[in-house]
Scaffold this motif. Structure first.
Motif, PDB file in Angstrom:
ATOM      1  N   THR A 191       8.814  14.831 -11.152  1.00  0.00           N
ATOM      2  CA  THR A 191       7.323  14.798 -10.265  1.00  0.00           C
ATOM      3  C   THR A 191       7.964  13.077 -10.199  1.00  0.00           C
ATOM      4  OG1 THR A 191       6.304  13.867 -12.816  1.00  0.00           O
ATOM      5  CG2 THR A 191       5.864  16.318 -11.964  1.00  0.00           C
ATOM      6  N   PHE A 192       7.251  12.924  -9.088  1.00  0.00           N
ATOM      7  CA  PHE A 192       7.235  10.821  -8.868  1.00  0.00           C
ATOM      8  C   PHE A 192       6.011  10.634  -8.159  1.00  0.00           C
ATOM      9  CE2 PHE A 192       8.315  13.395  -4.487  1.00  0.00           C
ATOM     10  CZ  PHE A 192       8.238  12.036  -3.688  1.00  0.00           C
ATOM     11  N   ARG A 193       5.610   9.659  -8.017  1.00  0.00           N
ATOM     12  CA  ARG A 193       3.499   9.924  -8.253  1.00  0.00           C
ATOM     13  C   ARG A 193       3.574   8.640  -6.316  1.00  0.00           C
ATOM     14  NH1 ARG A 193      -0.209  10.304 -11.509  1.00  0.00           N
ATOM     15  NH2 ARG A 193       0.571  10.579 -13.586  1.00  0.00           N
ATOM     16  N   GLU A 194       2.674   8.754  -6.305  1.00  0.00           N
ATOM     17  CA  GLU A 194       2.396   8.258  -4.550  1.00  0.00           C
ATOM     18  C   GLU A 194       3.169   6.806  -4.863  1.00  0.00           C
ATOM     19  OE1 GLU A 194      -2.022   8.335  -4.248  1.00  0.00           O
ATOM     20  OE2 GLU A 194      -1.712  10.093  -3.228  1.00  0.00           O
ATOM     21  N   SER A 195       3.106   5.935  -5.137  1.00  0.00           N
ATOM     22  CA  SER A 195       3.122   4.488  -5.487  1.00  0.00           C
ATOM     23  C   SER A 195       4.399   4.721  -5.530  1.00  0.00           C
ATOM     24  CB  SER A 195       3.053   3.833  -7.116  1.00  0.00           C
ATOM     25  OG  SER A 195       3.765   4.634  -8.627  1.00  0.00           O
ATOM     26  N   ALA A 196       5.458   5.227  -5.503  1.00  0.00           N
ATOM     27  CA  ALA A 196       6.880   5.461  -4.995  1.00  0.00           C
ATOM     28  C   ALA A 196       7.962   5.646  -4.119  1.00  0.00           C
ATOM     29  CB  ALA A 196       8.058   6.510  -6.657  1.00  0.00           C
ATOM     30  N   VAL A 197       6.388   6.161  -3.471  1.00  0.00           N
ATOM     31  CA  VAL A 197       6.596   6.236  -1.936  1.00  0.00           C
ATOM     32  C   VAL A 197       6.852   5.207  -0.652  1.00  0.00           C
ATOM     33  CG1 VAL A 197       6.134   8.131  -0.120  1.00  0.00           C
ATOM     34  CG2 VAL A 197       5.604   8.673  -2.059  1.00  0.00           C
ATOM     35  N   GLU A 198       7.490   5.189  -0.107  1.00  0.00           N
ATOM     36  CA  GLU A 198       7.894   3.493   1.157  1.00  0.00           C
ATOM     37  C   GLU A 198       6.883   4.462   2.463  1.00  0.00           C
ATOM     38  OE1 GLU A 198       8.182   0.554   2.576  1.00  0.00           O
ATOM     39  OE2 GLU A 198       9.408   0.854   0.534  1.00  0.00           O
TER      40      GLU A 198
ATOM     41  N   GLU B  93       9.839  14.381   5.866  1.00  0.00           N
ATOM     42  CA  GLU B  93      10.704  14.030   4.606  1.00  0.00           C
ATOM     43  C   GLU B  93       9.506  13.014   3.932  1.00  0.00           C
ATOM     44  OE1 GLU B  93      14.575  12.343   5.632  1.00  0.00           O
ATOM     45  OE2 GLU B  93      13.465  10.654   6.292  1.00  0.00           O
ATOM     46  N   VAL B  94      10.021  12.699   2.764  1.00  0.00           N
ATOM     47  CA  VAL B  94       9.061  11.691   1.815  1.00  0.00           C
ATOM     48  C   VAL B  94       9.965  10.794   1.711  1.00  0.00           C
ATOM     49  CG1 VAL B  94       7.895  11.013   0.106  1.00  0.00           C
ATOM     50  CG2 VAL B  94       7.831  13.103   1.439  1.00  0.00           C
ATOM     51  N   VAL B  95      10.406   9.034   2.433  1.00  0.00           N
ATOM     52  CA  VAL B  95      10.866   8.250   1.735  1.00  0.00           C
ATOM     53  C   VAL B  95      10.846   7.603   0.630  1.00  0.00           C
ATOM     54  CG1 VAL B  95      12.514   6.674   2.042  1.00  0.00           C
ATOM     55  CG2 VAL B  95      12.660   8.389   3.750  1.00  0.00           C
ATOM     56  N   LEU B  96      11.281   7.529  -0.750  1.00  0.00           N
ATOM     57  CA  LEU B  96      10.878   6.804  -1.956  1.00  0.00           C
ATOM     58  C   LEU B  96      11.534   5.194  -1.779  1.00  0.00           C
ATOM     59  CD1 LEU B  96      12.069   8.822  -4.709  1.00  0.00           C
ATOM     60  CD2 LEU B  96       9.821   8.869  -3.298  1.00  0.00           C
ATOM     61  N   LYS B  97      10.543   4.558  -2.547  1.00  0.00           N
ATOM     62  CA  LYS B  97      11.311   3.348  -2.322  1.00  0.00           C
ATOM     63  C   LYS B  97      11.774   2.333  -3.449  1.00  0.00           C
ATOM     64  CE  LYS B  97       6.005   1.691  -2.573  1.00  0.00           C
ATOM     65  NZ  LYS B  97       5.408   1.522  -3.417  1.00  0.00           N
ATOM     66  N   ASP B  98      12.883   1.746  -2.894  1.00  0.00           N
ATOM     67  CA  ASP B  98      14.185   1.587  -3.042  1.00  0.00           C
ATOM     68  C   ASP B  98      14.164   0.738  -4.297  1.00  0.00           C
ATOM     69  OD1 ASP B  98      16.401   0.043  -4.262  1.00  0.00           O
ATOM     70  OD2 ASP B  98      16.999  -1.028  -2.220  1.00  0.00           O
ATOM     71  N   GLU B  99      14.450   1.108  -6.294  1.00  0.00           N
ATOM     72  CA  GLU B  99      13.742   0.939  -7.656  1.00  0.00           C
ATOM     73  C   GLU B  99      14.298  -0.453  -7.904  1.00  0.00           C
ATOM     74  OE1 GLU B  99      10.635   3.505  -7.623  1.00  0.00           O
ATOM     75  OE2 GLU B  99      11.106   2.149  -9.245  1.00  0.00           O
ATOM     76  N   GLU B 100      15.198  -1.313  -7.135  1.00  0.00           N
ATOM     77  CA  GLU B 100      15.695  -2.353  -7.560  1.00  0.00           C
ATOM     78  C   GLU B 100      14.589  -3.653  -8.306  1.00  0.00           C
ATOM     79  OE1 GLU B 100      18.206  -4.305  -5.361  1.00  0.00           O
ATOM     80  OE2 GLU B 100      18.271  -2.558  -3.818  1.00  0.00           O
TER      81      GLU B 100
ATOM     82  N   MET C 137       1.021  -1.099  -0.080  1.00  0.00           N
ATOM     83  CA  MET C 137      -0.288   0.157   0.406  1.00  0.00           C
ATOM     84  C   MET C 137       0.806   0.896  -0.084  1.00  0.00           C
ATOM     85  SD  MET C 137      -3.303   0.781   2.915  1.00  0.00           S
ATOM     86  CE  MET C 137      -2.619   2.245   3.463  1.00  0.00           C
ATOM     87  N   SER C 138       0.498   1.953  -0.709  1.00  0.00           N
ATOM     88  CA  SER C 138       1.066   3.493  -0.727  1.00  0.00           C
ATOM     89  C   SER C 138       0.698   4.474   0.379  1.00  0.00           C
ATOM     90  CB  SER C 138       1.566   4.240  -2.385  1.00  0.00           C
ATOM     91  OG  SER C 138       1.609   3.067  -3.295  1.00  0.00           O
ATOM     92  N   GLU C 139       1.695   5.126   0.287  1.00  0.00           N
ATOM     93  CA  GLU C 139       1.427   6.632   1.120  1.00  0.00           C
ATOM     94  C   GLU C 139       0.336   7.457   0.611  1.00  0.00           C
ATOM     95  OE1 GLU C 139       1.914   6.992   4.179  1.00  0.00           O
ATOM     96  OE2 GLU C 139       3.682   5.648   4.885  1.00  0.00           O
ATOM     97  N   THR C 140      -0.155   8.331   0.721  1.00  0.00           N
ATOM     98  CA  THR C 140      -0.315   8.867   0.420  1.00  0.00           C
ATOM     99  C   THR C 140      -0.533  10.436   0.287  1.00  0.00           C
ATOM    100  OG1 THR C 140      -2.956   8.278   0.855  1.00  0.00           O
ATOM    101  CG2 THR C 140      -2.764  10.322  -0.443  1.00  0.00           C
ATOM    102  N   LEU C 141      -0.077  11.841  -0.759  1.00  0.00           N
ATOM    103  CA  LEU C 141       1.009  12.591  -1.088  1.00  0.00           C
ATOM    104  C   LEU C 141      -0.741  13.715  -0.866  1.00  0.00           C
ATOM    105  CD1 LEU C 141       2.943  11.857  -3.934  1.00  0.00           C
ATOM    106  CD2 LEU C 141       3.514  12.683  -1.367  1.00  0.00           C
ATOM    107  N   THR C 142      -0.445  14.425  -0.082  1.00  0.00           N
ATOM    108  CA  THR C 142      -1.313  15.834  -0.066  1.00  0.00           C
ATOM    109  C   THR C 142       0.305  16.760   0.718  1.00  0.00           C
ATOM    110  OG1 THR C 142      -1.158  16.060   2.355  1.00  0.00           O
ATOM    111  CG2 THR C 142      -2.110  14.487   1.303  1.00  0.00           C
ATOM    112  N   GLU C 143      -1.067  18.057   0.072  1.00  0.00           N
ATOM    113  CA  GLU C 143      -0.518  19.952  -0.212  1.00  0.00           C
ATOM    114  C   GLU C 143       0.222  19.254   1.450  1.00  0.00           C
ATOM    115  OE1 GLU C 143      -3.256  23.356   0.004  1.00  0.00           O
ATOM    116  OE2 GLU C 143      -3.579  21.658  -2.150  1.00  0.00           O
TER     117      GLU C 143
END
Length: 80
Positions: free
Chosen positions: A60-67, A73-80, A1-7
């Motif tokens: 840009t990046f989408r919510e699906s990239a967020v860990e 801070e917003v931590v992004l997923k490892d793209e491996e 499940m991805s985190e939700t990005l908001t303002e």
């Protein structure tokens, strides 16, 4: 499940999975974060987020990239 990005995430640091600073969120619009890349290592940031083909300054990046999203801070997923 991805985190939700908001303002409320605007102004937060964007970091990679190892804690490397990638930039700062300028704006969130419909689950898409618009990022000002970290000027220190601009080319690495572009490669990491697959931005190297971008012809403009709209990164840009989408919510699906967020860990994870924390208070500062917003931590992004490892793209491996």
């Amino acid at each position: 499940m991805s985190e939700t990005l908001t303002e409320s995430d605007e102004g937060k640091r964007v970091v990679g999975p190892e804690g490397e600073l990638l930039g700062t969120i300028d704006e969130v619009d419909a689950g898409v974060a618009h990022v000002e890349p970290d000027a220190g290592d601009y080319e690495t940031v572009k490669r990491y987020l697959n931005w190297e083909d971008s012809a403009n300054d709209d990164y840009t990046f989408r919510e699906s990239a967020v860990e994870e999203i924390s208070d500062d801070e917003v931590v992004l997923k490892d793209e491996e």
